[in-house]
Design an enzyme around this catalytic site. Structure first.
Site, PDB file in Angstrom:
ATOM      1  N   GLY A   1      29.697  26.056   7.912  1.00  0.00           N
ATOM      2  CA  GLY A   1      31.150  26.182   7.890  1.00  0.00           C
ATOM      3  C   GLY A   1      31.797  25.030   7.159  1.00  0.00           C
ATOM      4  O   GLY A   1      31.132  24.075   6.744  1.00  0.00           O
ATOM      5  N   ALA A   2      33.102  25.132   6.997  1.00  0.00           N
ATOM      6  CA  ALA A   2      33.861  24.060   6.351  1.00  0.00           C
ATOM      7  C   ALA A   2      33.910  22.845   7.266  1.00  0.00           C
ATOM      8  O   ALA A   2      33.990  22.974   8.489  1.00  0.00           O
ATOM      9  CB  ALA A   2      35.270  24.547   6.030  1.00  0.00           C
TER      10      ALA A   2
ATOM     11  N   ARG B   1      40.526  20.338  14.655  1.00  0.00           N
ATOM     12  CA  ARG B   1      39.501  21.381  14.655  1.00  0.00           C
ATOM     13  C   ARG B   1      40.124  22.761  14.467  1.00  0.00           C
ATOM     14  O   ARG B   1      39.533  23.656  13.874  1.00  0.00           O
ATOM     15  CB  ARG B   1      38.708  21.313  15.959  1.00  0.00           C
ATOM     16  CG  ARG B   1      37.910  20.021  16.134  1.00  0.00           C
ATOM     17  CD  ARG B   1      37.213  19.981  17.489  1.00  0.00           C
ATOM     18  NE  ARG B   1      36.453  18.750  17.671  1.00  0.00           N
ATOM     19  CZ  ARG B   1      36.916  17.676  18.279  1.00  0.00           C
ATOM     20  NH1 ARG B   1      38.155  17.661  18.734  1.00  0.00           N
ATOM     21  NH2 ARG B   1      36.149  16.612  18.431  1.00  0.00           N
TER      22      ARG B   1
ATOM     23  N   ASP C   1      35.296  26.752  20.138  1.00  0.00           N
ATOM     24  CA  ASP C   1      35.678  27.773  21.118  1.00  0.00           C
ATOM     25  C   ASP C   1      36.140  29.052  20.420  1.00  0.00           C
ATOM     26  O   ASP C   1      35.800  30.161  20.839  1.00  0.00           O
ATOM     27  CB  ASP C   1      36.778  27.240  22.035  1.00  0.00           C
ATOM     28  CG  ASP C   1      36.373  25.963  22.741  1.00  0.00           C
ATOM     29  OD1 ASP C   1      35.476  26.023  23.597  1.00  0.00           O
ATOM     30  OD2 ASP C   1      36.932  24.903  22.420  1.00  0.00           O
TER      31      ASP C   1
ATOM     32  N   THR D   1      31.690  15.612  27.499  1.00  0.00           N
ATOM     33  CA  THR D   1      31.247  15.223  28.836  1.00  0.00           C
ATOM     34  C   THR D   1      30.267  14.060  28.760  1.00  0.00           C
ATOM     35  O   THR D   1      30.327  13.125  29.576  1.00  0.00           O
ATOM     36  CB  THR D   1      30.617  16.432  29.556  1.00  0.00           C
ATOM     37  OG1 THR D   1      31.647  17.406  29.819  1.00  0.00           O
ATOM     38  CG2 THR D   1      29.970  16.032  30.873  1.00  0.00           C
TER      39      THR D   1
ATOM     40  N   HIS E   1      37.373  22.211  23.158  1.00  0.00           N
ATOM     41  CA  HIS E   1      36.725  21.056  22.527  1.00  0.00           C
ATOM     42  C   HIS E   1      37.698  20.548  21.470  1.00  0.00           C
ATOM     43  O   HIS E   1      37.646  20.938  20.309  1.00  0.00           O
ATOM     44  CB  HIS E   1      35.395  21.471  21.895  1.00  0.00           C
ATOM     45  CG  HIS E   1      34.751  20.375  21.091  1.00  0.00           C
ATOM     46  ND1 HIS E   1      34.485  19.131  21.607  1.00  0.00           N
ATOM     47  CD2 HIS E   1      34.333  20.340  19.793  1.00  0.00           C
ATOM     48  CE1 HIS E   1      33.918  18.381  20.672  1.00  0.00           C
ATOM     49  NE2 HIS E   1      33.825  19.090  19.561  1.00  0.00           N
TER      50      HIS E   1
END
Length: 319
Positions: free
Chosen positions: A83-84, A92, A127, A153, A179
């Site tokens: 992906g980019a 994000r 996500d 986490t 995220h």
């Protein structure tokens, strides 16, 4: 998924994250077979050569080769790192449009091979792209997993351990939600060796709430800080992907904060988001629904709402 002992992992995307993931898999002896697919054939073949040259030092022999989508047919896990890339100052979620188009093609190619394993998604916004992978693939929700907030986490636990002066594996806590910028710390369940963090604040005046607020800010903004300094983040996320992969292959039933599909849990529906889930050979088989306090519930609702707003123009969401 094949009913045999040989585990095949297919990596799609041999960039910084993908290459680091491949190295981690081999260095920890997590998979039996590793297939690398990338549009840049020379880069992927170079990675294969480089990794194979270190095979004598690996704890477990891993057959590694440059492959094609046809190799996905016999794969147990397909990890998508293609992906980019996220650029300095870019969130994000800014990556959505570019990467949705890329993913539609990738997932279509994988499924055309006859793949029937588990998708593990790392590309950001993770996500959103995990949800897209679920929709594009038609696989059961438990067999489509995103890296979610596993790295967040881990960052949280590391910084807690540094602050309280204990080993990282004795610092317990979760980061859940997107995220990204709306993620949240579950302070109500954070503890050091079983002692709630809230109790430690009361017992010792050297521990301060404002320090913990700053600690979480450092967790949330860690990627931005690293990107400013070295251009990209890859070691930490590669290690978190390897941890998820190991949990699947060894059927650990480990609780990890992956991006998983919610169907009523935490009061949310039809969204992939970082939550504690039981991860084993069948994927993310069960969501661990934490008893959040009111502030955390509202923060989580907001985070899920942000993700749904991004998804809505592209997918028909369930109420």
């Amino acid at each position: 998924m094949r009913n045999q002992k040989v585990n095949r992992t297919v990596l799609i995307g041999a960039g910084f994250v993908g290459s680091s993931y491949a190295f981690t898999l081999i260095n920890q002896g997590i998979t039996d077979e590793l297939v690398i697919i990338d549009l840049n054939k020379d880069k992927a073949m170079g990675d294969v050569m480089d990794l194979n040259h270190g095979k004598a030092f690996a704890p477990h022999p891993v057959k590694t080769w440059y492959g094609t989508y046809d190799d996905c047919k016999e794969a147990d896990i397909v990890c998508v790192c293609a992906g980019a890339n996220q650029k300095p100052g870019e969130t994000r979620l800014d990556l959505v449009e570019k990467n949705l188009k890329i993913f539609k093609g990738i997932i279509g190619e994988v499924m055309a091979s006859g793949f029937d394993g588990i998708f593990l998604v790392a590309t950001n916004p993770v996500d959103i792209l995990t949800y897209a992978t679920w929709k594009f693939s038609g696989l059961p929700k438990e067999r489509v997993i995103g890296s979610g907030t596993t790295l967040d986490t881990a960052r949280f636990r590391y910084l807690l351990s540094e602050y309280f002066g204990v080993a990282a594996h004795n610092a317990h806590g979760y980061i859940i939600g997107e995220h990204g910028d709306t993620e949240l710390p579950v302070w109500s369940h954070a503890n050091i060796g079983g002692v709630p963090v809230s109790d430690l604040l009361k017992r010792n005046e050297k521990y301060k709430a404002e320090d913990l607020d700053e600690l979480f800010d450092n967790v949330k903004n860690a990627a931005y800080h690293i990107i400013e300094k070295k251009g990209a983040t890859y070691y930490g996320v590669a290690m978190s992907l390897a941890r998820i992969t190991k949990a699947i292959y060894r059927n650990e039933e480990a609780i990890l904060t992956v991006s998983a599909h919610l169907d009523g849990e935490f009061g949310e529906n039809d969204v992939y988001i970082g939550v504690p889930a039981v991860v084993g050979r069948c994927g993310a088989r069960e969501i661990v629904e934490l008893d959040l306090n009111e502030k955390e519930k509202q923060q989580f609702k907001h985070s899920a709402g942000v993700l749904k707003a991004i998804l809505k123009p592209h997918f028909e969401l369930q109420a």
